[in-house]
Each structure stands twice: as C-alpha cells, then as structure tokens.
Design a protein around this motif. Structure first.
Motif, PDB file in Angstrom:
ATOM      1  N   THR A  14      70.089  95.867 130.076  1.00 21.06           N
ATOM      2  CA  THR A  14      69.985  96.846 128.960  1.00 21.06           C
ATOM      3  C   THR A  14      69.162  98.076 129.406  1.00 21.06           C
ATOM      4  O   THR A  14      68.975  98.942 128.597  1.00 21.06           O
ATOM      5  N   ALA A  45      73.325  85.812 124.803  1.00 20.01           N
ATOM      6  CA  ALA A  45      74.231  87.049 124.790  1.00 20.01           C
ATOM      7  C   ALA A  45      73.853  87.909 123.192  1.00 20.01           C
ATOM      8  O   ALA A  45      73.883  89.286 123.392  1.00 20.01           O
ATOM      9  N   LYS A  46      73.488  87.234 122.222  1.00 15.76           N
ATOM     10  CA  LYS A  46      73.163  88.121 121.007  1.00 15.76           C
ATOM     11  C   LYS A  46      72.050  88.655 121.116  1.00 15.76           C
ATOM     12  O   LYS A  46      71.745  89.738 120.506  1.00 15.76           O
ATOM     13  N   GLU A  49      72.544  92.013 123.195  1.00 16.80           N
ATOM     14  CA  GLU A  49      73.205  92.908 121.967  1.00 16.80           C
ATOM     15  C   GLU A  49      72.059  93.567 121.241  1.00 16.80           C
ATOM     16  O   GLU A  49      71.999  94.824 120.930  1.00 16.80           O
ATOM     17  N   TRP A  50      71.137  92.804 120.643  1.00 14.40           N
ATOM     18  CA  TRP A  50      69.964  93.204 119.956  1.00 14.40           C
ATOM     19  C   TRP A  50      69.165  94.231 120.674  1.00 14.40           C
ATOM     20  O   TRP A  50      68.796  95.276 120.122  1.00 14.40           O
ATOM     21  N   LEU A  52      70.053  95.828 123.084  1.00 19.09           N
ATOM     22  CA  LEU A  52      70.795  97.164 123.359  1.00 19.09           C
ATOM     23  C   LEU A  52      71.110  98.182 121.990  1.00 19.09           C
ATOM     24  O   LEU A  52      70.846  99.180 122.137  1.00 19.09           O
TER      25      LEU A  52
END
Length: 130
Positions: A14, A45-46, A49-50, A52
C-alpha cells in the motif's frame, strides 16, 4: 502459514508505514483486521484494496475527518447517498486544485520557453566556434 498479509507486507503493498496501518486501525479507518495464532495482524485482500482506496483519497487531499466519515458510512453498510455526496464534493475540490496546478504548470512552461529562446539566441553559432 496463516492467510493474509503481515503488517510489513501490507505496508509494502500500500505504500503506508506499519505505524500508519496501526493508526488507521486505532482510529477506525480499517476494522476487523484478523490476527494469527500469535496475535499478529493479517490483512485480507479486501482490506488491502480498502487501504489502497484510503491512500488515494488521502493523496488527493481528503482530510482524515473526511476519510473517517466515509469509512463510517461504508462500515454501516448504508448511507450510499451520503457517500456519493462526500465523493462528489471532494471531486469538485480536487478538480479545482488540478485546474490551479494546470495553470501554474503553464506559467512554468512559458518561463522555460522564454529562457530557452534567450539562451539559444545568445549561443554562438557553430560556424563561429569552429
């Protein structure tokens, strides 16, 4: 091996520091971070993504308070109109800053062109320097 990314791996992915990841969890920007048997955080992974998304929102100047409001709305699972409003208002601010930066860049480009022309005009011709 326990699934998920360690703090170091999530930080690398990130661009955030481990300190920032822990801070984001402490203030509520990220939640429900699982832990392995030893009690170490493991980011899904979720969640990466959050993170990021949060990184991009922060990079565009959204204050932590705005990020917290957005996270609160997401975590609640409702408030899509409020989320939309928050993002639309932020987009207006980002677009205004972008327009200002574009004008600033144009000014810099004009100054560069001016100095390049002056230096080219003042440079001796190749025939003269031979």
């Amino acid at each position: 091996m326990t699934p998920g990314l360690t703090v170091r791996e999530a930080a690398d992915k990130t661009g955030l520091t481990g300190h920032t990841l822990r801070y984001y969890e402490r203030v509520g920007l990220i939640w429900d971070v699982p832990r392995d048997a030893a009690g170490h955080r493991r980011y899904t992974a979720k969640q990466v993504e959050w993170l990021l998304l949060l990184t991009r929102l922060r990079a565009t100047g959204l204050p932590i308070a705005g990020m917290l409001r957005y996270a609160e709305l997401v975590r609640s699972g409702r408030g899509e109109e409020d989320r939309l409003d928050l993002l639309q208002n932020h987009r207006i601010e980002v677009a205004a800053r972008l327009a200002e930066l574009t004008a600033d860049l144009a000014l810099i480009d004009r100054k560069i062109e001016t100095y390049q022309r002056r230096l080219a005009a003042a440079a001796p011709h190749e025939e003269e320097s031979a």
